[in-house]
Every structure is written in C-alpha cells, then in structure tokens.
Design a protein around this motif. Structure first.
Motif, short mmCIF file in Angstrom:
data_model
loop_
_atom_site.label_atom_id
_atom_site.label_comp_id
_atom_site.label_asym_id
_atom_site.label_seq_id
_atom_site.Cartn_x
_atom_site.Cartn_y
_atom_site.Cartn_z
N ASN A 174 0.82 -1.21 0.00
CA ASN A 174 0.00 0.00 0.00
C ASN A 174 0.86 1.26 0.00
O ASN A 174 0.54 2.24 -0.68
N LEU A 175 1.95 1.23 0.77
CA LEU A 175 2.86 2.38 0.80
C LEU A 175 3.51 2.61 -0.56
O LEU A 175 3.63 3.75 -1.02
N LEU A 176 3.94 1.52 -1.20
CA LEU A 176 4.54 1.64 -2.53
C LEU A 176 3.54 2.20 -3.54
O LEU A 176 3.89 3.03 -4.39
N PHE A 177 2.29 1.74 -3.44
CA PHE A 177 1.26 2.25 -4.34
C PHE A 177 1.03 3.74 -4.10
O PHE A 177 0.91 4.53 -5.05
N PHE A 178 0.99 4.16 -2.83
CA PHE A 178 0.77 5.57 -2.50
C PHE A 178 1.93 6.43 -2.99
O PHE A 178 1.71 7.50 -3.59
N VAL A 179 3.17 5.95 -2.78
CA VAL A 179 4.34 6.71 -3.23
C VAL A 179 4.36 6.79 -4.76
O VAL A 179 4.67 7.84 -5.33
N SER A 180 4.01 5.70 -5.43
CA SER A 180 3.98 5.70 -6.89
C SER A 180 2.93 6.68 -7.42
O SER A 180 3.17 7.39 -8.42
N ALA A 181 1.78 6.74 -6.75
CA ALA A 181 0.74 7.67 -7.17
C ALA A 181 1.20 9.12 -7.01
O ALA A 181 0.99 9.96 -7.91
N LEU A 182 1.85 9.42 -5.90
CA LEU A 182 2.37 10.77 -5.68
C LEU A 182 3.43 11.14 -6.71
O LEU A 182 3.45 12.26 -7.24
N MET A 183 4.31 10.19 -7.01
CA MET A 183 5.36 10.45 -8.01
C MET A 183 4.75 10.65 -9.39
O MET A 183 5.21 11.51 -10.16
N THR A 184 3.72 9.89 -9.72
CA THR A 184 3.05 10.06 -11.01
C THR A 184 2.42 11.44 -11.13
O THR A 184 2.55 12.12 -12.17
N ILE A 185 1.74 11.88 -10.07
CA ILE A 185 1.13 13.21 -10.08
C ILE A 185 2.20 14.29 -10.22
O ILE A 185 2.03 15.26 -10.97
N ALA A 186 3.31 14.13 -9.50
CA ALA A 186 4.39 15.12 -9.59
C ALA A 186 4.97 15.19 -10.99
O ALA A 186 5.22 16.28 -11.52
N VAL A 187 5.17 14.03 -11.61
CA VAL A 187 5.72 14.00 -12.97
C VAL A 187 4.74 14.64 -13.95
O VAL A 187 5.14 15.42 -14.83
N LEU A 188 3.46 14.34 -13.83
CA LEU A 188 2.46 14.92 -14.72
C LEU A 188 2.39 16.44 -14.56
O LEU A 188 2.18 17.17 -15.53
N TYR A 189 2.57 16.92 -13.35
CA TYR A 189 2.53 18.36 -13.09
C TYR A 189 3.76 19.07 -13.66
O TYR A 189 3.65 20.10 -14.32
N VAL A 190 4.92 18.50 -13.41
CA VAL A 190 6.16 19.14 -13.84
C VAL A 190 6.33 19.06 -15.36
O VAL A 190 6.74 20.04 -16.00
N ALA A 191 6.00 17.91 -15.93
CA ALA A 191 6.23 17.69 -17.36
C ALA A 191 4.94 17.80 -18.16
O ALA A 191 4.75 17.07 -19.14
N ARG A 192 4.05 18.70 -17.79
CA ARG A 192 2.76 18.78 -18.49
C ARG A 192 2.92 19.24 -19.94
O ARG A 192 2.15 18.83 -20.81
N ASP A 193 3.92 20.09 -20.22
CA ASP A 193 4.14 20.52 -21.60
C ASP A 193 4.58 19.36 -22.49
O ASP A 193 4.42 19.42 -23.71
N LEU A 194 5.13 18.32 -21.90
CA LEU A 194 5.52 17.13 -22.65
C LEU A 194 4.34 16.17 -22.83
O LEU A 194 4.08 15.68 -23.93
N PHE A 195 3.62 15.92 -21.74
CA PHE A 195 2.56 14.92 -21.77
C PHE A 195 1.27 15.43 -22.42
O PHE A 195 0.50 14.64 -22.98
N LEU A 196 1.02 16.75 -22.34
CA LEU A 196 -0.24 17.28 -22.85
C LEU A 196 -0.44 17.03 -24.34
O LEU A 196 -1.49 16.51 -24.75
N PRO A 197 0.52 17.36 -25.22
CA PRO A 197 0.30 17.05 -26.64
C PRO A 197 0.22 15.56 -26.92
O PRO A 197 -0.50 15.15 -27.85
N ILE A 198 0.92 14.74 -26.13
CA ILE A 198 0.83 13.29 -26.31
C ILE A 198 -0.58 12.80 -26.00
O ILE A 198 -1.17 12.01 -26.76
N MET A 199 -1.15 13.29 -24.90
CA MET A 199 -2.50 12.90 -24.54
C MET A 199 -3.52 13.40 -25.56
O MET A 199 -4.47 12.69 -25.93
N ILE A 200 -3.32 14.63 -26.04
CA ILE A 200 -4.23 15.17 -27.07
C ILE A 200 -4.17 14.31 -28.32
O ILE A 200 -5.20 13.96 -28.92
N GLY A 201 -2.96 13.93 -28.73
CA GLY A 201 -2.81 13.10 -29.92
C GLY A 201 -3.48 11.75 -29.78
O GLY A 201 -4.17 11.29 -30.70
#
Length: 353
Positions: free
Chosen positions: A9-36
């Motif tokens: 459960n702790l690993l899942f929680f940490v992974s979720a937080l890291m995913t959110i952080a990456v999506l926030y920091v690298a939104r200019d990278l992921f946004l056009p990929i998601m749109i595509g």
C-alpha cells in the motif's frame, strides 16, 4: 502477511504521488501526447470503416486530421476579432460594471474594510511601503496562452496523424506483448472497447455541444446581447467541462448582460436563459443520448475536473472527463479493477444499500 500488505500500500501511495508530480512538472511534454492519443482514439473507428471501403488508412488519416485542423483554425480566426475587442475593452467594461453595481460593491468594500481594521488591531498595522509590480496586459496574456495551446494542439494533431496512419500496428504489438491466447484476446477486446467508447463519447459530446452552442447563440441574438456567435462558441467550448463550464459561462454572460442593458433584470435574462439551456442539456439530453453505460458518478466527475484543472489548467479541465471515460472502460474490462469501474459509474438498477 500484514507487513507485506502495508508495504504494498505504501509503494502504491508513493507511486501515485510520483506520477502526479511528474504529470505536473512535465505537463508541456505529456499534454500534446495525450491530445494526440485522444484524437486518434476518436477517429480510429472512422479510419477503419473507410479502410473497409477500400480507402487507404494514410489517406483517410491525412484527410480527417487536416480537416479537423482547418475547422479549428477557421473557428479561431472567426472569433479572434470579437475576442480581441472584448479583451481590449476589459478595463473600460470593468469600470462600467463597477458603476452599475456600485451599491453592492460599496457594501462588500465596507465589510472588507472592517475586516482589515480588526486584523490590524489584532496583529498591529504594517506601515512598510508596498512595491507594486506591473503585470502584463490581459490581451498579451490571453494571446500568449492561446498561442501556446494552439502549438500543443498542433503537435497533438501531428501525433494523431502518425498513429492513425499506422493502422493496426499498435494492436499487433499489443497481441505480441502477452504470452497466451486468453490474455491476448482480453487485451484486444479491451483496446477495441476503449477505442469504441472514447470515439462514441467524443463524437456524441461534440455534436451535443455544437447543438447547444447554436441554441445559445440564437437565444443570445433574440435577447439582444452583442456578439451572439461568440457566446455560442463560448458555450460550445465551456460545455466540455462539466458543471464548472456552465457556471462560468453563465457568469460571463451575466457580466456582459449587465453592461449591455439598462436594467439589471434585462441584463440577467440572457444569463438565466444560458444556464437553463445548459441545465436541460446536462440533465436530459446528454444522459439520454449517451446511455447508461457512459454515465459517470457526478462526484467522481467533479473531483476529476478539479484535479486535472490543477495539474494542467484549462486543457486539463477540458480533457478530464475523456480521461475518466478511458479509465472507466479499462476498469470495466479488467476484473481486478471492476470495483473501481463500478464506483465510477452511476447507480444501477441492482444497486441497493
């Protein structure tokens, strides 16, 4: 066993937080990929249907993507003039709005002043001079934001073009990634279901929002509100954001209605009509057209919009519900995630407390 569950459960929680952080920091990278990918998922059934008629996938993909780009460019050009004029007149309109709502604003200012005096008495007044930094103009800020979003959409369209032109390449790779026939079949079924549901959702919502935009544009014209075409486009765009979009649109129409008409009642009438039409669409039209399968838990929808708005601002809010639909379809096809998929759906006939 309990310790392993806690660690998991702790690993899942940490992974979720890291995913959110990456999506926030690298939104200019992921946004056009998601749109595509979302554009590709929406148009894939159309490309496949045309391929069965003998039209090459590359040709249909180029035609559809270029057509979508031209429609977006033409629509943006048509409303660019009215939008620029409105943004340029914002300071003057703000002064006029304050003049018309002077009574309400005076009451609010008195309450604010009293609160500041109480705070000064409690903490001590601060006589340190404040330095005001000049902020960029609203027109420049809006132009920069629109240009940045246009670039992201352009990159997303190019990515969608490559995905659509590749045909069934991703399905072939998906089948090769699983070891046995049962898993291969489930993966293909899930992918097809995701593609079909996303395409159905997007195309249906696109038509519903277009119809709503036309109705609101006509209603604003009949009430005498200036720039009725612009308000139709605003309604079409904001309605991709559930709940929040309707409220924001009604507030904007109310503000411009108060500025455009002499009396407060006449100024608020367009906003009341706007909100009534969006309410009818949200409560009756969309649920009837989409059906029970794609209905979503309102709480889950609202939370998703808030989270994605925080992560990716306005583009995130626009894509929040498609993300939720995508995730729900995956959950419905994966037995281990069926509980999550059931939570994201609406109350069914067999649901009892």
């Amino acid at each position: 066993m309990d310790e392993l569950r806690v660690i998991k459960n702790l690993l899942f929680f940490v992974s979720a937080l890291m995913t959110i952080a990456v999506l926030y920091v690298a939104r200019d990278l992921f946004l056009p990929i998601m749109i595509g990918f979302l554009i590709a998922l929406t148009l894939s059934p159309v490309v496949r249907s045309l391929a069965r008629l003998g039209i090459p996938e590359a040709l249909s993909a180029v035609t559809l993507v270029l057509g979508a780009g031209l429609v977006l460019a033409l629509g943006s050009y048509m409303i660019s003039g009215p939008v620029a004029e409105l943004l340029a007149d914002v300071p003057e309109m703000g002064n006029e709005l304050r003049r018309k709502l002077r009574g309400v604003l005076v009451s609010i200012e008195e309450i604010s002043t009293a609160s500041e005096r109480v705070e000064d008495l409690a903490t001590g007044s601060d006589s340190t001079p404040q330095v005001a930094l000049q902020q960029p103009g609203l027109l420049a800020f809006a132009a920069g934001s629109i240009a940045n979003f246009a670039v992201l959409v352009g990159v997303g369209l190019v990515l969608a073009l490559f995905i659509l032109s590749s045909g069934d390449l991703f399905y072939v790779k998906l089948v090769q990634a699983f070891p046995n026939y049962a898993e291969k079949r489930r993966a293909v079924r899930t992918a097809r279901d995701v593609e079909r549901q996303i395409s159905r959702y997007f195309l249906t919502i696109l038509m519903i929002n277009a119809g709503l935009g036309v109705c609101i544009g006509v209603a604003m014209y009949l009430t005498g509100l200036p720039n009725p075409i612009l308000w139709g486009v605003v309604a079409f765009s904001l309605n991709f954001v559930p709940y929040i979009g309707a409220v924001c649109g009604a507030v904007l129409v109310a503000a411009f209605g108060v500025l455009s008409f002499d009396t407060l009642g006449a100024g608020l009438l367009p906003a009341a009509i706007y909100f009534s039409l969006t309410l009818i669409e949200g409560q009756f039209v969309t649920p009837t057209v989409l059906g029970r399968r794609l209905e979503m838990n309102p709480v889950a929808v609202f939370m998703t919009v808030i989270i994605w708005s925080w992560l990716w601002s306005i583009p995130g809010a626009l894509m929040a519900v498609p993300f939720l639909v995508l995730f729900k379809v995956i959950c419905d096809n994966v037995p281990a995630l069926s509980v999550v998929g059931n939570f994201l759906g609406t109350r069914g006939a067999n649901d009892t407390v």
